[in-house]
Motif scaffolding. Structure first.
Motif, PDB file in Angstrom:
ATOM      1  N   THR A  18      95.416  18.640   1.415  1.00 10.65           N
ATOM      2  CA  THR A  18      95.423  17.179   1.305  1.00 10.65           C
ATOM      3  C   THR A  18      96.707  16.603   1.872  1.00 10.65           C
ATOM      4  N   ARG A  19      97.850  17.217   1.540  1.00  5.98           N
ATOM      5  CA  ARG A  19      99.142  16.751   2.054  1.00  5.98           C
ATOM      6  C   ARG A  19      99.149  16.780   3.583  1.00  5.98           C
ATOM      7  N   ARG A  20      98.707  17.893   4.171  1.00 10.68           N
ATOM      8  CA  ARG A  20      98.684  18.000   5.643  1.00 10.68           C
ATOM      9  C   ARG A  20      97.726  16.992   6.267  1.00 10.68           C
ATOM     10  N   PHE A  21      96.575  16.776   5.647  1.00  9.44           N
ATOM     11  CA  PHE A  21      95.597  15.820   6.165  1.00  9.44           C
ATOM     12  C   PHE A  21      96.249  14.448   6.334  1.00  9.44           C
ATOM     13  N   TYR A  22      96.919  13.985   5.289  1.00 13.36           N
ATOM     14  CA  TYR A  22      97.494  12.636   5.334  1.00 13.36           C
ATOM     15  C   TYR A  22      98.799  12.567   6.130  1.00 13.36           C
ATOM     16  N   THR A  23      99.603  13.615   6.132  1.00 18.35           N
ATOM     17  CA  THR A  23     100.868  13.553   6.861  1.00 18.35           C
ATOM     18  C   THR A  23     100.696  13.913   8.332  1.00 18.35           C
ATOM     19  N   GLU A  27      99.628  10.515   9.739  1.00 20.30           N
ATOM     20  CA  GLU A  27     101.038  10.177   9.929  1.00 20.30           C
ATOM     21  C   GLU A  27     101.683   9.415   8.779  1.00 20.30           C
ATOM     22  N   MET A  28     101.201   9.631   7.550  1.00 22.91           N
ATOM     23  CA  MET A  28     101.941   9.122   6.396  1.00 22.91           C
ATOM     24  C   MET A  28     103.140  10.045   6.209  1.00 22.91           C
ATOM     25  N   GLU A  29     104.123   9.564   5.478  1.00 21.54           N
ATOM     26  CA  GLU A  29     105.311  10.376   5.233  1.00 21.54           C
ATOM     27  C   GLU A  29     105.396  10.720   3.759  1.00 21.54           C
ATOM     28  N   GLY A  40     102.301  17.487  -7.406  1.00 21.90           N
ATOM     29  CA  GLY A  40     101.678  16.448  -6.592  1.00 21.90           C
ATOM     30  C   GLY A  40     102.635  15.972  -5.533  1.00 21.90           C
ATOM     31  N   CYS A  41     102.273  14.878  -4.894  1.00 24.41           N
ATOM     32  CA  CYS A  41     103.152  14.271  -3.890  1.00 24.41           C
ATOM     33  C   CYS A  41     102.850  12.785  -3.803  1.00 24.41           C
ATOM     34  N   TRP A  42     103.827  12.054  -3.316  1.00 26.47           N
ATOM     35  CA  TRP A  42     103.643  10.641  -3.024  1.00 26.47           C
ATOM     36  C   TRP A  42     103.752  10.494  -1.513  1.00 26.47           C
ATOM     37  N   LEU A  43     102.798   9.769  -0.942  1.00 27.00           N
ATOM     38  CA  LEU A  43     102.761   9.559   0.499  1.00 27.00           C
ATOM     39  C   LEU A  43     103.043   8.093   0.798  1.00 27.00           C
ATOM     40  N   MET A  70      89.198   3.817   0.468  1.00 21.32           N
ATOM     41  CA  MET A  70      90.499   3.167   0.616  1.00 21.32           C
ATOM     42  C   MET A  70      90.659   2.800   2.087  1.00 21.32           C
ATOM     43  N   ALA A  71      91.184   1.611   2.339  1.00 25.84           N
ATOM     44  CA  ALA A  71      91.313   1.127   3.714  1.00 25.84           C
ATOM     45  C   ALA A  71      92.776   0.873   4.041  1.00 25.84           C
ATOM     46  N   PHE A  72      93.144   1.230   5.273  1.00 24.86           N
ATOM     47  CA  PHE A  72      94.498   1.028   5.761  1.00 24.86           C
ATOM     48  C   PHE A  72      94.445   0.314   7.096  1.00 24.86           C
ATOM     49  N   ARG A  73      95.362  -0.591   7.324  1.00 27.45           N
ATOM     50  CA  ARG A  73      95.531  -1.197   8.647  1.00 27.45           C
ATOM     51  C   ARG A  73      96.193  -0.136   9.515  1.00 27.45           C
ATOM     52  N   ALA A  74      95.766  -0.011  10.756  1.00 27.71           N
ATOM     53  CA  ALA A  74      96.297   1.043  11.626  1.00 27.71           C
ATOM     54  C   ALA A  74      96.483   0.508  13.040  1.00 27.71           C
ATOM     55  N   GLU A  75      97.196   1.269  13.845  1.00 26.36           N
ATOM     56  CA  GLU A  75      97.412   0.964  15.266  1.00 26.36           C
ATOM     57  C   GLU A  75      97.120   2.215  16.062  1.00 26.36           C
ATOM     58  N   GLY A  76      96.651   2.023  17.292  1.00 19.78           N
ATOM     59  CA  GLY A  76      96.403   3.146  18.183  1.00 19.78           C
ATOM     60  C   GLY A  76      95.017   3.743  17.996  1.00 19.78           C
ATOM     61  N   LEU A  77      94.004   2.953  18.231  1.00 19.39           N
ATOM     62  CA  LEU A  77      92.624   3.409  18.019  1.00 19.39           C
ATOM     63  C   LEU A  77      92.292   4.657  18.823  1.00 19.39           C
TER      64      LEU A  77
END
Length: 136
Positions: A18-23, A27-29, A40-43, A70-77
């Motif tokens: 899960t951590r690798r998927f999101y980071t 590109e979450m940190e 756990g972790c906070w992203l 969950m929805a996030f605004r993003a750039e770079g389609l």
């Protein structure tokens, strides 16, 4: 009373995946997290902890909550679609109806949580975007 959305929390029995998927993919940190007694972790996005991940040995049964997505605004389609394709992540892509025509990309995280990324309608999308919808 409510001033803004603070964070989402998901539980997983696959913390590293899960951590690798999101980071790596999204590109979450990973950032600071209080010393809770459970792993756990906070992203973070823009220095804000928006996704809290709690590690469990077994997923709760029955699964709790009614979070639809969950929805996030993003750039770079286009680079995002390339990353999803390279990672073998199935997704569906639509254009929001009406005048806005926002690009919306939906896919599942490793825990079965649906994620939506919203991109500016002015971004260039793939010519075959309607064909890129895959079953999730």
């Amino acid at each position: 009373m409510i001033t803004r959305m603070d964070h989402f929390t998901i539980v997983t029995d696959r913390l590293d995946v899960t951590r690798r998927f999101y980071t790596e993919l999204l590109e979450m940190e990973e950032g600071p997290r209080p010393p809770f007694p459970v792993p756990g972790c906070w992203l973070y996005i823009s220095q804000q902890p928006v996704l809290h991940v709690i590690s469990v040995k077994e997923m709760p049964e029955p699964r709790r909550g009614v979070l639809d997505h969950m929805a996030f605004r993003a750039e770079g389609l286009m680079p995002t679609l390339e990353r999803l394709d390279a990672a073998g992540v199935s997704y569906r892509i639509i254009r929001a109806p009406g005048e806005l025509r926002t690009w919306q990309v939906f896919f599942m995280d490793p825990n079965g949580v649906e994620v939506e990324l919203d991109f500016d309608p002015a971004e260039s999308g793939p010519d075959d975007w309607a064909l890129r919808t895959r079953a999730l």
